[in-house]
Design an enzyme around this catalytic site. Structure first.
Site, mmCIF file in Angstrom:
data_model
loop_
_atom_site.group_PDB
_atom_site.id
_atom_site.type_symbol
_atom_site.label_atom_id
_atom_site.label_comp_id
_atom_site.label_asym_id
_atom_site.label_seq_id
_atom_site.Cartn_x
_atom_site.Cartn_y
_atom_site.Cartn_z
ATOM 1 N N GLU A 183 0.874 -1.179 0.000
ATOM 2 C CA GLU A 183 0.000 0.000 0.000
ATOM 3 C C GLU A 183 0.906 1.223 0.000
ATOM 4 O OE1 GLU A 183 -1.844 2.979 0.457
ATOM 5 O OE2 GLU A 183 -2.189 2.551 2.561
ATOM 6 N N CYS B 49 -2.177 9.318 2.615
ATOM 7 C CA CYS B 49 -1.965 8.662 1.313
ATOM 8 C C CYS B 49 -3.162 8.892 0.394
ATOM 9 C CB CYS B 49 -1.674 7.178 1.483
ATOM 10 S SG CYS B 49 -2.925 6.292 2.411
HETATM 11 P P1 NDP Z 1 9.240 4.353 3.728
HETATM 12 O O1 NDP Z 1 8.499 3.697 2.632
HETATM 13 O O2 NDP Z 1 10.705 4.440 3.613
HETATM 14 O O3 NDP Z 1 8.921 3.583 5.114
HETATM 15 C C1 NDP Z 1 7.737 2.883 5.392
HETATM 16 C C2 NDP Z 1 8.054 1.746 6.343
HETATM 17 O O4 NDP Z 1 8.960 0.830 5.729
HETATM 18 C C3 NDP Z 1 8.732 2.190 7.635
HETATM 19 O O5 NDP Z 1 8.298 1.391 8.710
HETATM 20 C C4 NDP Z 1 10.189 1.933 7.322
HETATM 21 O O6 NDP Z 1 10.984 1.808 8.458
HETATM 22 C C5 NDP Z 1 10.103 0.639 6.573
HETATM 23 N N1 NDP Z 1 11.279 0.355 5.749
HETATM 24 C C6 NDP Z 1 12.206 1.215 5.261
HETATM 25 N N2 NDP Z 1 13.104 0.558 4.495
HETATM 26 C C7 NDP Z 1 12.736 -0.749 4.496
HETATM 27 C C8 NDP Z 1 13.245 -1.931 3.885
HETATM 28 N N3 NDP Z 1 14.326 -1.915 3.091
HETATM 29 N N4 NDP Z 1 12.604 -3.089 4.096
HETATM 30 C C9 NDP Z 1 11.494 -3.135 4.853
HETATM 31 N N5 NDP Z 1 10.968 -2.048 5.471
HETATM 32 C C10 NDP Z 1 11.576 -0.877 5.296
HETATM 33 O O7 NDP Z 1 8.573 5.733 3.938
HETATM 34 P P2 NDP Z 1 9.079 7.032 4.652
HETATM 35 O O8 NDP Z 1 8.615 6.992 6.044
HETATM 36 O O9 NDP Z 1 10.555 7.251 4.442
HETATM 37 O O10 NDP Z 1 8.288 8.121 3.790
HETATM 38 C C11 NDP Z 1 8.698 8.404 2.464
HETATM 39 C C12 NDP Z 1 7.521 8.756 1.595
HETATM 40 O O11 NDP Z 1 6.617 7.667 1.519
HETATM 41 C C13 NDP Z 1 6.686 9.898 2.107
HETATM 42 O O12 NDP Z 1 7.265 11.067 1.708
HETATM 43 C C14 NDP Z 1 5.358 9.640 1.473
HETATM 44 O O13 NDP Z 1 5.359 10.197 0.176
HETATM 45 C C15 NDP Z 1 5.299 8.130 1.366
HETATM 46 N N6 NDP Z 1 4.516 7.540 2.454
HETATM 47 C C16 NDP Z 1 3.312 7.012 2.139
HETATM 48 C C17 NDP Z 1 2.525 6.496 3.138
HETATM 49 C C18 NDP Z 1 1.182 5.917 2.845
HETATM 50 O O14 NDP Z 1 0.300 5.978 3.695
HETATM 51 N N7 NDP Z 1 0.988 5.305 1.692
HETATM 52 C C19 NDP Z 1 2.930 6.496 4.534
HETATM 53 C C20 NDP Z 1 4.251 7.029 4.746
HETATM 54 C C21 NDP Z 1 4.984 7.527 3.725
HETATM 55 P P3 NDP Z 1 11.719 3.122 9.031
HETATM 56 O O15 NDP Z 1 10.640 4.131 9.288
HETATM 57 O O16 NDP Z 1 12.333 2.612 10.249
HETATM 58 O O17 NDP Z 1 12.672 3.558 7.947
#
Ligand code: NDP
Length: 504
Positions: free
Chosen positions: A250, A284
């Protein structure tokens, strides 16, 4: 040694000694909210193994047994809403009432998942068909085992609970990796489950950074449900591909709202501003683009400008929305505003000066080139792009001209449903925004770069279960083609039968 969530990227490469804990920070004040362990691959595997052991008894409870426990958890959550809402505020900076609204949705979804799991997933008979008339055919949806849930920070309870509640109701154990920005919310959810359901330790936590999430993907879990960015979603898929672990992805969106000539303009403007700016635009399914039919565009822009111009971000309870939770997102928002303005867009509310970290004031942009990042990329900030179009058909075409396809909205008195059905999105609201997320019976998810798979609703329950198809022989068929002892005429007679019943 302690790392903070927000300096993790810089420190991880510069530091020689590995950290064992990290801090979560209040983005409004910079104060430390809590300290949490950084779990390595060994610890993640140990927690997955413990969850797997506990899952056996959880699955054996059956639907009604699990429902009793999930209902107990729901009652505990309902009693303690303000404790968790306070923590959500502290870790994300959002206003208390927004955190409460998030939890209202959590409670309703948890109720729905527990109440409907049996109806959706239980064993049911299906027609056995003309060729296997001697068989009783059934299908049931059995739990995978252990589901890894990787959550985001923008709705740190509502979004992951869309997977957690449904996966638990389906009979799985869950190992949850919250965002590094909101580990306290994850810990609270797991602790409250343990308090309400002490005899079944099927909901476990792992905390840390991306490496911990990656370790969860590689830990042997039976399914991964990920919410976050498209880029990380691809990494999660690649990692899960190693062991053919199924994934639900998602990701973000660039949701469009269409305003037709006959729309209730006041309602459309109100919804557009709320959809774009609530939670500081960090949603989102937030409204990022509006396509308004030329005939009503001037009036609509006036209404949007008036409403957005009154909104104030801040850390105090009276603020309309809070700070940008993830500091690096401020650069993305600034970049999108700059790109639009540099290329001839007009700012009707705010502008470059609106970016005052950790807050961003409302920005309304219009006449933005369609290939500007403000139109093509997810901004995740309190900004909105309003574009004029000739008619609603052009609006649909432009709305669909995106690599994302999560949600959308249409405001129209006469053509709402017709236009909505033409949007290439997983969800759409007619004459409102975001409403679909509050209907537990509706599946939630997207297409394209917004991901695939569904949380919520019957599809959301089935997402966390493997269908098992079964046939049981009731009597011996006079014509049995599946034996070496079949007669010469068996296939000939079956051929005649299939031509009669299916060949016309
Ligand atoms: P990420 O996609 O990087 O992180 C989402 C989750 O994935 C976090 O729990 C993160 O952990 C984890 N994660 C990061 N790297 C890995 C990996 N290699 N393998 C497995 N899990 C991993 O999102 P960000 O928080 O950096 O946000 C970046 C952008 O994503 C935002 O600017 C926004 O545009 C979008 N976003 C969209 C969302 C939605 O609801 N669809 C929600 C949040 C963000 P950790 O936080 O510890 O890095």
């Amino acid at each position: 040694m302690t790392r903070t969530a927000r300096d993790s990227v810089e420190v991880s490469s510069a530091s020689s000694a590995p950290s064992t804990t990290f801090e979560s920070i209040d983005p409004r004040t910079g104060e430390v909210v809590g300290e949490h362990p950084i779990h390595d691959a060994a610890e993640v595997s140990a927690r997955v193994a413990a969850a797997r052991e506990a899952q056996v008894a959880w699955a054996e409870l059956g639907f009604s047994g699990r429902k009793q426990h999930l209902d107990a958890w729901r009652r505990l959550l309902s009693k303690r809403v303000d404790d968790l809402a306070g923590l959500i505020c502290a870790e994300t900076g959002k206003p208390l009432d927004d955190a409460r609204l998030e939890l209202i949705l959590v409670i309703d979804h948890l109720h729905w998942a527990a109440a409907n799991a049996e109806k959706v997933l239980k064993r049911r008979k299906v027609p056995s068909g003309v060729l296997m008339a001697n068989q009783t055919a059934t299908v049931e949806y059995l739990p995978f085992g252990v589901v890894g849930v990787i959550g985001p920070w923008n709705y740190p309870a509502f979004t992951p609970m869309g997977s957690i509640a449904y996966a638990l109701a389906a009979g799985n154990a869950v190992v949850f990796k919250p965002s590094e920005l909101t580990p306290g919310v994850g810990q609270w959810l797991v602790d409250s489950f343990a308090e309400a359901v002490p005899e079944h330790p099927v909901f476990r936590l792992v905390t840390g950074f991306g490496e911990t999430g990656a370790a969860l993907c590689a830990s042997g879990v039976d399914k991964v449900a990920f919410t976050g960015s498209t880029a990380t979603g691809k990494r999660v898929m690649a990692s899960c591909a190693q062991n053919l672990v199924p994934v639900l992805v998602e990701c973000g969106g660039k949701d469009a709202l269409i305003v037709d000539a006959d729309a209730d303009l006041a309602a459309a403007a109100d919804a557009a501003v709320w959809g774009a700016m609530s939670n500081a635009g960090q949603t989102c399914i937030g409204v990022e683009r509006v396509y308004v039919v030329d005939a009503v565009a001037d009036r609509f822009l006036e209404l949007v400008t008036e409403r957005a111009g009154k909104l104030r971000p801040g850390g105090e309870p009276s603020a309309h929305f809070g700070p940008i939770t993830m500091p690096s997102q401020v650069d993305v928002i600034r970049g999108h505003i700059d790109d639009a303005l540099r290329r001839g867009a007009r700012a009707l509310v705010g502008g470059k000066h609106s970016v005052r970290p950790p807050f961003v004031e409302p920005v309304v942009l219009t006449d933005v080139p369609e290939d500007s990042t403000a139109v093509t990329e997810e901004t995740f900030g309190p900004t909105i792009v309003v574009q004029r179009v000739r008619d609603a058909d052009e609006a649909v075409a432009r709305a669909n001209d995106s690599r994302y396809g999560l949600g959308g909205a249409v405001f129209s008195r006469a053509r709402g449903v017709e236009l909505a059905r033409r949007l290439r999105t997983g969800m759409v609201s007619v004459n409102s925004v975001i409403s679909f997320a509050g209907v537990p019976a509706l599946p939630f998810g997207g297409v394209g770069d917004s991901g695939f798979g569904r949380i919520h609703g019957p599809d959301g329950l089935r997402e966390f279960a493997r269908p098992q198809s079964m046939t049981r022989t009731r009597y011996r068929m006079p014509l049995n083609p599946m034996t070496f002892g079949r007669s010469k005429g068996t296939i000939r007679r079956l051929m005649r039968l299939i031509r009669v019943v299916r060949g016309r």
